[in-house]
Design a protein around this motif. Structure first.
Motif, short mmCIF file in Angstrom:
data_model
loop_
_atom_site.label_atom_id
_atom_site.label_comp_id
_atom_site.label_asym_id
_atom_site.label_seq_id
_atom_site.Cartn_x
_atom_site.Cartn_y
_atom_site.Cartn_z
N ARG A 1 -30.70 87.02 10.24
CA ARG A 1 -30.06 87.33 11.51
C ARG A 1 -29.37 86.10 12.09
N ILE A 2 -29.92 84.93 11.79
CA ILE A 2 -29.40 83.68 12.34
C ILE A 2 -28.98 82.78 11.18
N LEU A 3 -27.77 82.24 11.26
CA LEU A 3 -27.30 81.26 10.28
C LEU A 3 -27.13 79.92 11.00
N LEU A 4 -27.84 78.90 10.51
CA LEU A 4 -27.81 77.57 11.09
C LEU A 4 -26.97 76.66 10.19
N LEU A 5 -25.99 76.00 10.76
CA LEU A 5 -25.07 75.15 10.01
C LEU A 5 -25.15 73.72 10.55
N LEU B 1 -23.62 88.26 12.23
CA LEU B 1 -24.52 87.11 12.28
C LEU B 1 -24.52 86.46 13.66
N THR B 2 -25.59 85.77 13.95
CA THR B 2 -25.62 84.81 15.05
C THR B 2 -25.58 83.43 14.41
N ILE B 3 -24.60 82.62 14.76
CA ILE B 3 -24.42 81.32 14.12
C ILE B 3 -24.59 80.21 15.16
N HIS C 1 -30.23 80.62 26.59
CA HIS C 1 -30.26 81.95 26.01
C HIS C 1 -29.11 82.03 25.01
N LEU C 2 -29.38 82.46 23.78
CA LEU C 2 -28.34 82.64 22.77
C LEU C 2 -28.16 84.13 22.53
N ALA C 3 -26.95 84.61 22.71
CA ALA C 3 -26.67 86.03 22.54
C ALA C 3 -26.58 86.39 21.06
N GLU C 4 -27.05 87.58 20.75
CA GLU C 4 -26.94 88.07 19.38
C GLU C 4 -25.47 88.21 19.02
N ARG C 5 -25.14 87.82 17.79
CA ARG C 5 -23.79 87.89 17.22
C ARG C 5 -22.82 86.89 17.87
N SER C 6 -23.34 85.89 18.54
CA SER C 6 -22.48 84.83 19.07
C SER C 6 -22.32 83.73 18.03
N ARG D 1 -33.81 83.60 9.12
CA ARG D 1 -32.99 82.42 9.37
C ARG D 1 -32.50 81.83 8.05
N GLY D 2 -31.20 81.56 8.00
CA GLY D 2 -30.63 80.87 6.86
C GLY D 2 -30.04 79.55 7.33
#
Length: 268
Positions: free
Chosen positions: A161-165, A193-195, A26-31, A76-77
């Motif tokens: 909402r989600i940034l993937l790096l 953001l959620t990263i 589970h991934l929390a929002e804004r984590s 998603r970015g």
């Protein structure tokens, strides 16, 4: 923080090779979740699942309790290690391009009020990443750090909402990397953001993340090595910890063999 990304018993297989197995998260929002592990542990595969470039062989990937679309949308970015910018466009046009494609998918050209609005939005995004004085500069005229700032502006201009790096700072020198740490941390906080960040740099993961996930194989059998995939071997919560406690939380098994090769950076 509410939980809004969920992986339920996810497996990813390519032919007879298992890359990920029994991944439930589970991934929390804004984590800010940092993902570490050895090469081949499925870190980038996890990122591709969340991006929509991969589908699980088994299990589910959910966003807000619903199956995540199997394509990358504006929610998603993504920023890669290699600078994913268009060399023939200026910084401003690079950032505008995503807006143009969304509003005019056939021609990717906007006119009149729409173009002025897109230009203003792109200019604001460039200012947010510190490139407001470089709007008319081409990527070839930029340093590596500037190109990565431009890639971040591209990824954020449509307000995901989600940034993937994916190893976003791996090609940067230590001084530039430190500046990028500060930039990404500021944008994460300001924009809610959620990263999820994949990195091989253990100190970097424990410095930036509110949570660190270590992926590795839990089953080791030489006779069926291709059938043993990676899963979450360690899940470490860091939210609210001081920098000293974050460093102390690094398991000995994750530290570099040579401490002199670890990233040495001042605190943010």
């Amino acid at each position: 923080m509410s939980e809004f990304v969920e992986l339920r018993d996810v497996w990813v297989e390519y032919g007879g090779k298992v890359v990920l197995e029994r991944v439930s998260l589970h991934l929390a929002e804004r984590s800010f979740v940092a993902v570490v592990g050895p090469s081949g542990a499925g870190k980038t595969t996890l990122l591709r699942l969340l991006l929509g470039q991969e589908a699980p062989s088994r299990g589910q990937v959910l966003l807000d309790g619903k199956p995540m679309r199997a394509e990358c949308g504006p929610d998603r970015g993504v920023v890669f290690q290699r600078y994913s910018v268009f060399p023939h466009l200026t910084a401003l046009r690079n950032v505008m391009f995503g807006l143009e494609c969304a509003q005019a998918p056939v021609t990717a050209r906007l006119f009149g009020a729409q173009r002025r609005a897109a230009r203003e939005t792109a200019a604001e995004m460039l200012a947010a990443v510190g490139l407001d004085q470089s709007m008319d500069v081409y990527p070839a005229q930029m340093s590596g750090g500037m190109q990565q700032r431009l890639a971040i502006a591209q990824a954020l201009v449509k307000h995901p909402r989600i940034l993937l790096l994916d190893e976003p700072f791996g090609a940067l020198d230590p001084h530039t990397r430190l500046g990028m740490h500060g930039l990404v941390t500021r944008l994460w906080r300001e924009r809610g953001l959620t990263i999820l960040m994949v990195t091989h740099d253990i100190p970097e993961a424990f410095k930036l993340g509110t949570r660190v996930l270590a992926f590795d194989r839990q089953r080791h059998d030489a006779q069926v090595s291709q059938r043993a995939g990676s899963t979450v071997a360690a899940d470490i919560a860091l939210a609210g910890l001081t920098p000293a406690l974050r460093r102390a939380a690094i398991p000995a098994g994750l530290l570099p063999d040579d401490p002199e090769t670890a990233t040495q950076e001042p605190e943010l």
